[in-house]
Write an enzyme that holds these catalytic residues in place. Structure first.
Site: not given
Lengths: 80, 234, 717
Positions: B85, B202, B204
Site C-alpha cells: 500500500c 494488504h 497482513e
C-alpha cells in the site's frame, strides 16, 4: 525571491479529479467546457538575487521532490 | 533470520505486519526511518499508512528519509524488499519500481476485500503461489490507481513483471472488478530481478481465519521464504 | 451605546456579576475571555448538570467514571478499556469536512490522554432529507472528513449509525465515539500535582483558528448567517495527531508524565485550569513560551485558541529534558510553558507582566448552574392521538420494497467502505452488522460496541424512547456474545431555554437511567449538546447511546449476518406486541405517519432476551437484532448478506412489520432445538430465490438486493 511552481498531470494519464469536475461543470450547464486538468500550485520563497539561478535551483527541486516526473509536468515562474 | 519493518512518521500498519509475520512464526523488528543500517535484516517491508502525512504527494517525502538509501542499497544487493500500500507508493516514488499511484477512479477511499489473480510467480511476493490463483484480500487506499506511461506498462507486461491483477471472484479481469481504475487492472508488480515487489492490497489483513480470510498468507510466505534464503549481514 | 464586552462573548449580565464576585474586582480582558468560554454551556454543562447525577455510574468494574476525559472499565488480567463520546454538530454544519475531521481528532485525544491507545472510532450521524442538495453536501463532507482524518491518523472507524429527518436539515448531528485499551499501570489522570512540576505543551503551534469555536458555536442557536462564523472552525492535521499519539504513548510507557490534559474547547485556559484544579494546585503560565503560528496574538487569543493537536503534560523538573528529547524523536514540537504552584491560583504572564490571575478551580467549580423551567409540550397529546392507522391487510413484500429503499435502512457500505475499519487486525465483526466485535490480541477477550439513537421515538415519548435505545444497544452487543458492560451517552437536544426542551431532556435522562439500572450497566461518561435548533425549530430529542459489551472468552465464531445457509431455520426470540407501530419505519415510510405513542421497554423480558442472545451467540451462525423495519427488514438483511432467500410462515402480517422491543432473529442449523429459550418460535426456513411471505407476497432476492444496495448511493449521485 518568490517562485511559483505549477504542477499538472502529464497529458494522457488518468486524472480522476479532472474528469469528475468536467462532469460537474457540464451538469451546471457549462457545455462549452472541454478537458479539465487538475494540478497543484506551490509557492516557494528562495534566498537569491539571480532569477536564472533561482529558476534553475527550483527546477532541480521539481525534478527531485516537488513533482513526480513519471506522471507530472511542472512549470517554474520566478515572481521576483 | 529477522525482517525489518520500516516505520516513517505517519506509518500505521507496522504492528499489523509484525503480527502477521509472527503468525507465520517469523520475527520482525521495527526500523525507524532515520536508521541508516539495516544490514542485519534478511528482508525489508515498507508497510502501509500515511508516511509524512502523505503530504505533497503520497510517498514523495518518505522517499528522502535516511532509511531509503539503505533500502535502495539492499534492493540492489538482491535482498527481498516488499512495499504494501503506502510502501508500494514509496517504492514507486523512490524509483525502485516503475509507475505511480494516483487517486481512485471514484475519488473515494476504498476499504473492502477485493479479489486479485496471480499473474506470475517470478517474485518474492508470489513465488509460493500458483499462476491463476484467485486471492481475496482487503484493499484500503485512496491512492491505489496504478498509472505509468503506456510504454512502461507495455514493458512491464512484456517482461511478465505484473504479479497481481484485480479480478472478480471467478478470476475474470473485468472493469467492475477493478476497484480503483488501475491501468491493466494492476494490483502488484515487481522489479526485473523479482526481489523488489509492491502491491496495494494488504496481505497482513488476510492472514487469520478469525479476520475473515487467510488468502494473504501465501504472499507473506513467499516473502519469508525468499528472506530465509538470503544470508543476513550484507 | 455599544454592547458590554461580556455580552458579545455570550455571557449574561448575571454571569458577569458572578465573575466580579469571584475575583472581587472587575476582570481583565484575558480573564473575561477565559470565564466566558469556561462558563459556556458547552464547557460548563450549566443547564444539564443538575440532572446528570440521575445516571447510575457505579459498578465494581468501573475504574474511572464520568468527569474525566474518558470513562475507564476493568477487563481483568490488568487490561482496561477507555470509552468516550462527543458531538461536533455545530462545527460540522459550518464546515462539514473539517467539523467532522476535528471531531475525530478531539475524541482520540480524550482517549490517549487517559494513557490508552485508541483502537477504534464510531460515528453516529444524522441529516435532513437527501432530496435537498445542501444535505447531500453535508453528508458527503462529513463522511469524507471522518475518513480523511481517521484513516490518516491510523485508527480504524468501525461504522456508527445514520438517520434522516427534516429536523436535522438545518442542524445535522455528528457524534463521534472512540475506544481505547491500556494496561492498568499506564492509566494517567489530568491532575497537576507536585509543586515545581513543569507544564509542557506538546504538538501543533497555537494560532487564531477556532477561537471560541466549539464553545461559542455549540452554546447558541443557529441562524442564516452561520456561514460567517467559518473562520472559527478549526483545521485538523491527522499527521500531527498521529505523531502526538505515538509520542504520548511512549511518554507514558517510560513513566515520564505525572498528569496530562488535551487541549480542546477553551484551549490553554481549560487545560491549565483543569490540571491545576484537579490536583488542588495552582499554575504559573508564561505565554511567551507558547509556540505561536501567527504574530501579535493577544493573551486572550492565546488562552482561548482551539488550535488542534495539542496536549499539556505535567512533568517532574528532572524529566523535562528527556520529555523534550522524546518529542524531538517523534518530530513533535514541545515547550515548557508553566510551573505548578501551591495556593490554587492560575497566573498568566506575557512579556513579564501578569495578564490574568484567577482561582483555577473557579473556572469550572464556580460556573453557573441552572435548573431551567420544564414543561410537558402541549402538542404531545395531539401527537399521541395521531397514531398510525394500521390497515387490516398489507402487502408485506410491497412494504419491504419501500423499506429497503429508505436511505436509513438500505446498505450503508457507501459510507463505511470509505473508512479503514480493519487496521490493527482486531476487527472480528465489522460494520454492516448489529454491533462491532474487536478482539484484544494475546487474550481471549472481546469488546463489542454499538451506537444507537432513535430521534423520532424519543420525540413521541422521550422517557420510553430513551429507555428503548439503551435496551436496543444492549441487545446489539449481546448478539455478538458480549454482555452489556458500560454506557456513554451523547445527549443532543434543542434550546434548553425552552421549557419543552428541558422537559424532554429530563424525561430522556430518566428513561435511560431506568434502563441502565435494570441492566446493571453503569454510565461512565457523556456529553450534552444543546441549542440544536435552526430558525426556532428544535431537533427531535436525540440521545445517542454508546454501549460497550465485554466477553471473555469470545465466542469461537461470532455470529454475523452473512452466514445463513440454505435449509437453516430462522427463530424469532422475544415477546411481541403486535400493535407497536408508533415511530416504526413501516408507519413512517409506508403510511407516512409519525405519531402515536410507542410501547415502553420491559425490563424483565429485555433481560431474559439478552441472556438468550449471549447464550446463542456461542454457536449460532447468524443473530440479528429486530429494530427499524421489524422482522421483515431484519430477515431481508440476512437473506441479502448471505445470498439466500427465505420462506416465512407468518400468521399475521403485523408480526413482520411491528417494532416491539427486545426481539432478535437466530438462524440455526435444522437439527437445533432452542425451544427452551422462551419466548421463542420458528418463523422461517432459509432457501429459495425470494423472500417469500406466503399470502403476504414475495420479493425476489435479486430485486431486494438491488433496491437495498442502491438506496443510499442513488440519492447521493
Amino acid at each position: 525571491m518568490k517562485v511559483r511552481v505549477s504542477i499538472t498531470r502529464k497529458a494522457g494519464l488518468s486524472d480522476p479529479e479532472g474528469v469528475e469536475t468536467h462532469r460537474a461543470l457540464h451538469d451546471l450547464g457549462y457545455d462549452e467546457v472541454g478537458d479539465v486538468h487538475f494540478g497543484r500550485i506551490i509557492t516557494v520563497e528562495v534566498a537569491g538575487k539571480d532569477a536564472a539561478e533561482v529558476q534553475a535551483r527550483v527546477e532541480e527541486m521539481c525534478e527531485r521532490l516537488l513533482a513526480n516526473p513519471v506522471i507530472e509536468d511542472y512549470a517554474v515562474e520566478v515572481l521576483g | 533470520m529477522t525482517i525489518a519493518v520500516v516505520v516513517f512518521p505517519g506509518t500505521n500498519c507496522e504492528h499489523d505486519v509484525v503480527h502477521a509475520l509472527g503468525v507465520l512464526g517469523v520475527s520482525a523488528d521495527l526500523a525507524w526511518h532515520r536508521e541508516t543500517d539495516l544490514a542485519g535484516a534478511s528482508g525489508v517491508v515498507l508497510p502501509g499508512g500515511f508516511a509524512h502525512g502523505d503530504y505533497l504527494r503520497t510517498g514523495a517525502i518518505a522517499r528522502f528519509s535516511p532509511v531509503m538509501t539503505e533500502v535502495a542499497r539492499l534492493a540492489e544487493a538482491g535482498c527481498p524488499v516488499l512495499g504494501i500500500c503506502n510502501g508500494f507508493q514509496i517504492l514507486c516514488e523512490a524509483g525502485l519500481l516503475p509507475g505511480a499511484l494516483v487517486a481512485n477512479r471514484d475519488l473515494r477511499f476504498v476499504c473492502r476485500p477485493i479479489h486479485v489473480r496471480v499473474e506470475s510467480t517470478d517474485s518474492v511476493l508470489t513465488a509460493a503461489a500458483t499462476v491463476g490463483d484467485v486471492l481475496r484480500i482487503p484493499l484500503n487506499s485512496y491512492e491505489g490507481n496504478y498509472v505509468a506511461p503506456a510504454a512502461d506498462v507495455a514493458a512491464l507486461e512484456e517482461a511478465g513483471r505484473v504479479m497481481l491483477r484485480y479480478c472478480d471472484p471467478s478470476g475474470a479481469v473485468t472493469d467492475p472488478a477493478n476497484p480503483n481504475g488501475s491501468m491493466n487492472a494492476i494490483a502488484g508488480i515487481a522489479n526485473a530481478a523479482g526481489n523488489v515487489a509492491g502491491l496495494m492490497p494488504h496481505p497482513e489483513r488476510a492472514s487469520e481465519e478469525i479476520l475473515g480470510s487467510t488468502d494473504g498468507r501465501v504472499l507473506l510466505e513467499s516473502f519469508v521464504a525468499a528472506a530465509t534464503a538470503i544470508p543476513a549481514g550484507r | 451605546m455599544t454592547e458590554p464586552v461580556h455580552r458579545t462573548l455570550g455571557m449574561t449580565d448575571e454571569e458577569y456579576e458572578s465573575v466580579v464576585r469571584v475575583l472581587d474586582r472587575t476582570p481583565e480582558p484575558a480573564e473575561l475571555a477565559m470565564y466566558s468560554v469556561m462558563w459556556s454551556e458547552h464547557c460548563s454543562y450549566k443547564s444539564s448538570r443538575a440532572w446528570l447525577g440521575r445516571f447510575p455510574t457505579e459498578a465494581p468494574w468501573v475504574v474511572v467514571g464520568p468527569g474525566e476525559n474518558a470513562g475507564v472499565v476493568d477487563l481483568g488480567d490488568g487490561w482496561l478499556a477507555a470509552l468516550r463520546i462527543e458531538s461536533h454538530n455545530h462545527p460540522s454544519f459550518v464546515e462539514p469536512y473539517q467539523g467532522a475531521a476535528t471531531g475525530v481528532g478531539g475524541i482520540l485525544r480524550d482517549i490517549f490522554t487517559m494513557g490508552a491507545r485508541p483502537i477504534a472510532v464510531w460515528d453516529p450521524i444524522r441529516f435532513g432529507s437527501l432530496d435537498q442538495p445542501r444535505n447531500r453536501y453535508l453528508l458527503k463532507g462529513v463522511v469524507a472528513g471522518i475518513a480523511g482524518y481517521g484513516n490518516a491518523v491510523g485508527v480504524p472507524t468501525l461504522g456508527g449509525e445514520i438517520e434522516f429527518a427534516d429536523c436535522y436539515s438545518g442542524n445535522p448531528l455528528v457524534n463521534v465515539m472512540a475506544l481505547g485499551i491500556l494496561e492498568r499501570e499506564q492509566l494517567v489522570l489530568s491532575a497537576a500535582s507536585g509543586e515545581g512540576n513543569v507544564a509542557v505543551l506538546l504538538g501543533a503551534a497555537t494560532g487564531r483558528d477556532g477561537i471560541g469555536g466549539a464553545s461559542i458555536l455549540a452554546s447558541a442557536s443557529f441562524d442564516e448567517g452561520s456561514g460567517a462564523k467559518r473562520p472559527s472552525v478549526q483545521i485538523g492535521d491527522p499527521f500531527e495527531e498521529k505523531k502526538l499519539i505515538e509520542a504520548c504513548l511512549e511518554l507514558y510507557e517510560r513513566g515520564l508524565v505525572v498528569g496530562i490534559q488535551d487541549l480542546g474547547a477553551a484551549g490553554i485556559s481549560c487545560a491549565t485550569s483543569e490540571c491545576a484544579a484537579n490536583g488542588g494546585m495552582g499554575m504559573d503560565v508564561d505565554l511567551d513560551t507558547v509556540h505561536l503560528r501567527e504574530h501579535g496574538m493577544t493573551p486572550g487569543e492565546i488562552l482561548m485558541s482551539e488550535s488542534q493537536e495539542r496536549m499539556l503534560a505535567i512533568v517532574r523538573p528532572e524529566d523535562v529534558a528527556e520529555v523534550l528529547a522524546l518529542a524531538e524523536k517523534w518530530e513533535v514540537d514541545a515547550s515548557s510553558i508553566g510551573t505548578v504552584t501551591p495556593g490554587g491560583a492560575l497566573r498568566v504572564f506575557q512579556d513579564g507582566a501578569l495578564v490574568a490571575e484567577v482561582p483555577a478551580a473557579s473556572l469550572s467549580e464556580d460556573a453557573p448552574r441552572y435548573e431551567r423551567p420544564r414543561e410537558r409540550p402541549a402538542w404531545l397529546d395531539a401527537v399521541w392521538a395521531d397514531a398510525p392507522d394500521v390497515p387490516d391487510q398489507v402487502d408485506v413484500a410491497g412494504a419491504l420494497r419501500s423499506l429497503l429503499d429508505d436511505p436509513a435502512l438500505g446498505d450503508r457500505s457507501w459510507i463505511y467502505e470509505q473508512y479503514d475499519h480493519q487496521l490493527f487486525l482486531n476487527t472480528v465483526v465489522g460494520p454492516g452488522n448489529d454491533g462491532s466485535l474487536l478482539r484484544i490480541k494475546g487474550t481471549e477477550k472481546g469488546l463489542a460496541v454499538s451506537t444507537d439513537g432513535d430521534g423520532l421515538r424519543c420525540r413521541l415519548d422521550p422517557r420510553r424512547g430513551g429507555a428503548r435505545i439503551v435496551w436496543e444497544a444492549a441487545l446489539n452487543v449481546a448478539v455478538t456474545g458480549a454482555r452489556p458492560y458500560a454506557v456513554v451517552d451523547n445527549l443532543n437536544f434543542g434550546n434548553p431555554e425552552k421549557p419543552e426542551v428541558m422537559w424532554q431532556f429530563v424525561e430522556v435522562v430518566e428513561g435511560m437511567s431506568q434502563a441502565c439500572e435494570a441492566l446493571g450497566v453503569p454510565v461512565i461518561g457523556g456529553n450534552v449538546s444543546f441549542y440544536n435548533e435552526t430558525g426556532g425549530v428544535d431537533i427531535h430529542p436525540t440521545p445517542v447511546v454508546g454501549m460497550l459489551g465485554f466477553c471473555d472468552p469470545m465466542p469461537p465464531r461470532a455470529p454475523r449476518l452473512d452466514r445463513a445457509e440454505e435449509g437453516m431455520d430462522v427463530w424469532l426470540v422475544g415477546p411481541e406486541h403486535l400493535d407497536d407501530f408508533a415511530g416504526s419505519a413501516f408507519a413512517r415510510v409506508v403510511l407516512g405517519n409519525e405519531g402515536g405513542r410507542p410501547h415502553d421497554a420491559d425490563a424483565e423480558a429485555g433481560s431474559t432476551v439478552i441472556a438468550h442472545a449471549i447464550q446463542l451467540a456461542g454457536w449460532s451462525p447468524v443473530l440479528h437484532d429486530v429494530s427499524a423495519g421489524g422482522v421483515a427488514v431484519a430477515l431481508a438483511e440476512i437473506c441479502i448478506r448471505s445470498g439466500v432467500g427465505a420462506v416465512v410462515e407468518a400468521a399475521d402480517w403485523r408480526e413482520l412489520l411491528c417494532e416491539s422491543p427486545h426481539r432478535f432473529l437466530a438462524v440455526l442449523p435444522p437439527e437445533a432445538d432452542p425451544s427452551d429459550l422462551s419466548p421463542i418460535r420458528r418463523i422461517a426456513t432459509m432457501g429459495g430465490a425470494a423472500i417469500d411471505f406466503g399470502r403476504y407476497g414475495a420479493l425476489p432476492l435479486t430485486e431486494a438486493t438491488e433496491i437495498w444496495r442502491n438506496a443510499l448511493p442513488r440519492r447521493l449521485a
